[in-house]
Design an enzyme around this catalytic site. Structure first.
Site, PDB file in Angstrom:
ATOM      1  N   LYS A  54       0.852  -1.203   0.000  1.00 48.73           N
ATOM      2  CA  LYS A  54       0.000   0.000   0.000  1.00 48.73           C
ATOM      3  C   LYS A  54       0.882   1.245   0.000  1.00 48.73           C
ATOM      4  CE  LYS A  54      -3.907  -2.259   2.192  1.00 48.73           C
ATOM      5  NZ  LYS A  54      -4.547  -2.704   3.427  1.00 48.73           N
ATOM      6  N   GLN A  98      -4.676  -1.331   9.600  1.00 46.04           N
ATOM      7  CA  GLN A  98      -4.628  -2.673   8.995  1.00 46.04           C
ATOM      8  C   GLN A  98      -5.271  -3.705   9.933  1.00 46.04           C
ATOM      9  OE1 GLN A  98      -3.389  -3.422   5.827  1.00 46.04           O
ATOM     10  NE2 GLN A  98      -4.265  -5.419   6.237  1.00 46.04           N
ATOM     11  N   ASP A 121     -11.090   3.133   4.254  1.00 40.81           N
ATOM     12  CA  ASP A 121     -11.537   1.741   4.151  1.00 40.81           C
ATOM     13  C   ASP A 121     -13.066   1.661   4.116  1.00 40.81           C
ATOM     14  OD1 ASP A 121      -9.703  -0.288   3.806  1.00 40.81           O
ATOM     15  OD2 ASP A 121      -9.196  -0.467   5.931  1.00 40.81           O
TER      16      ASP A 121
END
Ligand code: NAP
Length: 300
Positions: A54, A98, A121
């Site tokens: 990422k 994460q 997200d």
């Protein structure tokens, strides 16, 4: 007739190109460099790989990448304090924690502490509610990538019968909301669904997000249907040598490709689109933060 292969890798490269163009314009015309902060708690090897990839992709499109690696034992209060700091940092437009988090941390509490407008997200309860009510939100990356591929392939999805197999908060449920938003008739199937083969056989669009290798055989697929395979499963591959493995989806690709009109491969389908959509969400967040026009085609 053999199915059209929906090339997620090529499509993701196109999306990343669009993001890079928009980032360049934001820098040149407004002096804004979008920034994505990724927080990793602990040393889970898979998570480390994702976070590295990422960060690399973020820099490649010209955005700032801020990586925060915390010890596996980090107290919840310290993680919440870091998120608070990132929420208040104007150079950070997107925040991603994460998952999964170590067991002593309350995942819902942590995710809901991210400022919704920076929640790239799309897992914050506010974004879930906004998506569910058809309002402007941050959309979870994996289903957003699936939607983009479906729109590209079909043009309009209006009136199509869609079956989503899987009801997770990360993939299945937001996928169903997005399809409903595009006027599909949506069925969400799960482990208790009766007659799953019959349910799937009705579908013009099948999105499989189950996590069971090659669970959906070709004879469940309606002739000409579009199949989006979200599953990423590692299985033994003795044909490649002792101890070797390979990745497969939730759909039996070979048999499904004989009946489908279009299908995403694994790897090279949904996977690459997920990171591309994370970058798209970050540039969208940066535009919204400054009340600027959003890039077209990069969100739902
Ligand atoms: P998850 O949270 O484990 O959810 C799996 C869903 O599948 C559940 O709703 C479950 O039903 C359903 N299910 C399990 N067995 C079933 C069966 N026999 N028949 C019908 N439904 C069944 O998984 P997830 O996070 O959504 O991920 C799904 C897959 O997508 C995994 O392979 C994951 O690795 C992959 N994934 C890929 C990406 C990407 O970027 N490509 C991103 C995220 C996830 P119940 O609710 O009834 O238990």
């Amino acid at each position: 007739m053999a199915a059209t292969v929906i090339d997620g890798k090529a499509f993701a490269a196109k999306v990343r190109g669009q993001v890079a163009e928009h980032v360049a314009r934001l820098k040149e015309e407004h002096g804004i460099t979008p920034g994505l902060a990724v927080v990793l708690v602990g040393e889970d090897p898979a998570s480390q790989v994702y976070v590295r990839s990422k960060g690399k992709s973020t820099v490649e499109v010209g955005m700032n990448s801020f990586e925060h690696k915390l010890d596996a034992e980090t107290p919840e209060a310290d993680l919440l304090a870091l998120i608070d700091q990132l929420n208040n940092d104007a150079s950070v437009h997107g925040i991603l924690v994460q998952l999964p988090l170590p067991k002593h941390l309350d995942e819902d509490l942590v995710i809901n502490s991210i400022a919704p407008e920076k929640d790239v997200d799309g897992f914050h309860i506010s974004n879930v509610g906004l998506l569910g009510t058809g309002q402007k939100s941050m959309v979870p990356c994996t289903p957003l990538g699936c939607l983009m591929m479906l729109r590209e392939h079909h043009g309009s999805l209006s009136g199509l019968d869609a079956v989503v197999i899987g009801r997770s908060n990360i993939v299945g449920k937001p996928m169903a909301q997005l399809l409903l938003g595009d006027s599909c008739t949506v069925t969400i199937a799960h482990s208790r669904t009766k007659d799953l083969p019959d349910v799937v056989r009705r579908a013009d669009i099948v999105v499989a997000a189950v996590g069971r290798p090659e669970m959906v055989p070709g004879d469940w697929i309606k002739e000409g249907a579009t199949v989006i395979d979200v599953g990423i499963n590692r299985i033994d591959a003795p044909e490649k040598g002792e101890g070797k493995t390979r990745l497969v989806g939730d759909v039996d690709y070979a048999s499904a490709a004989e009946r489908a009109g279009a299908i995403t491969p694994v790897p090279g389908g949904v996977g690459p689109m997920t990171i591309a959509c994370l970058l798209a969400n970050t540039v969208t967040a940066a535009c919204r933060a400054s009340n600027l026009a959003e890039p077209e085609g990069l969100t739902a």
